[in-house]
Design a protein around this motif. Structure first.
Motif: not given
Length: 275
Positions: A42-47, A52-61
């Motif tokens: 999975x991931x955050x955000x999902x594909x 709609x708001x800036x994220x500090x990190x993108x998570x790939x699980x």
């Protein structure tokens, strides 16, 4: 001739029915299970989602902890990179378990993974709205390359890049590329370890179990056999009969009967008139 054509038509019809049944069965059979491990869970955000708001990190699980020399990038709408390194994150329980397969004694056995092991990709800034793409490349414990992309749309406000930051241009390490391509390398680092909730197993080969046949072999053999039957049936002809063919329903000519003389009609003696 007509009976031969009818026979050939019956053979062709039966052949078509058999091939249609084989096609349905071949499509219904399950494909050989994928043997690669350490896939993205999975991931955050999902594909395919919208941010709609800036994220500090993108998570790939992943189902396994990514290799230490794994390579991650994040590109913005204009194709420039906005990532600023990555780090291991805190594992979390997956909402939906991921099933992977291991080869054990020549048989693929399923195994469920309930934990996701993240690689947290730091986002330096969000230059514009549009499509963002996260790319990943790592090597699983079975030596197979794990690569792919996660795309999402960003519709939040633009943010400025940190002072002194420049877009990275580095690519994967040579050792990682050597592992991903299956080429031995003296500087290759060990592959990622198995997760805590999985037991060790033999690395599965990329091909189906030994002694198995590809799914197209049986239909191809049937096509060849049936095609041979059709050709043989089409070449059969009725055995030629001697003499002239007598029309159906005609009475047989009695033996010893005199044949009609050739060359015109029968001549009969003229009647004599009365005296």
């Amino acid at each position: 001739m007509r009976s031969r054509l009818v026979t050939v038509c019956h053979v062709v019809c039966r052949t078509v029915a058999v091939l249609a049944a084989l096609l349905v069965v071949s499509l219904a059979l399950p494909a050989a299970p994928a043997s690669a491990h350490g896939q993205l869970a999975t991931s955050t955000p999902l594909t395919g989602t919208v941010v709609r708001k800036p994220l500090a990190q993108v998570g790939l699980y992943f189902t396994e902890k990514p290799a230490a020399n794994a390579h991650f990038t994040l590109t913005g709408p204009n194709g420039s990179r906005v990532d600023s390194g990555w780090s291991y994150g805190e594992p979390k329980r997956l909402d939906k378990p991921v099933q992977e397969y291991f080869m054990v004694n020549g048989v693929f056995e399923p195994r469920l993974y309930h934990t996701g092991f993240p690689a947290m990709v730091t986002v330096a800034h969000w230059p514009a709205k549009g499509r963002y793409t996260a790319n990943y490349l790592t090597v699983a414990s079975d030596g197979e390359a794990v690569r792919g992309t996660v795309t999402f749309d960003y519709q939040g406000p633009s943010t400025a890049a940190p002072a002194g930051w420049t877009a990275p241009t580095n690519g994967p390490e040579p050792a990682l590329l050597a592992q991903a391509e299956g080429t031995p390398s003296a500087s290759a680092v060990p592959a990622a370890t198995l997760p805590a909730d999985a037991t060790p197993a033999a690395a599965p080969p990329a091909s189906p179990p030994e002694g198995g046949l590809p799914p197209w072999v049986v239909p191809a053999a049937v096509v060849v056999v049936v095609g041979t039957i059709i050709v043989v049936a089409a070449r059969r002809r009725p055995a030629p009969s001697g003499g002239t063919t007598r029309p159906r329903g005609a009475a047989p000519r009695p033996r010893g009967a005199a044949s009609r003389p050739r060359g015109g009609t029968d001549r009969r003696p003229a009647r004599r008139g009365r005296r």
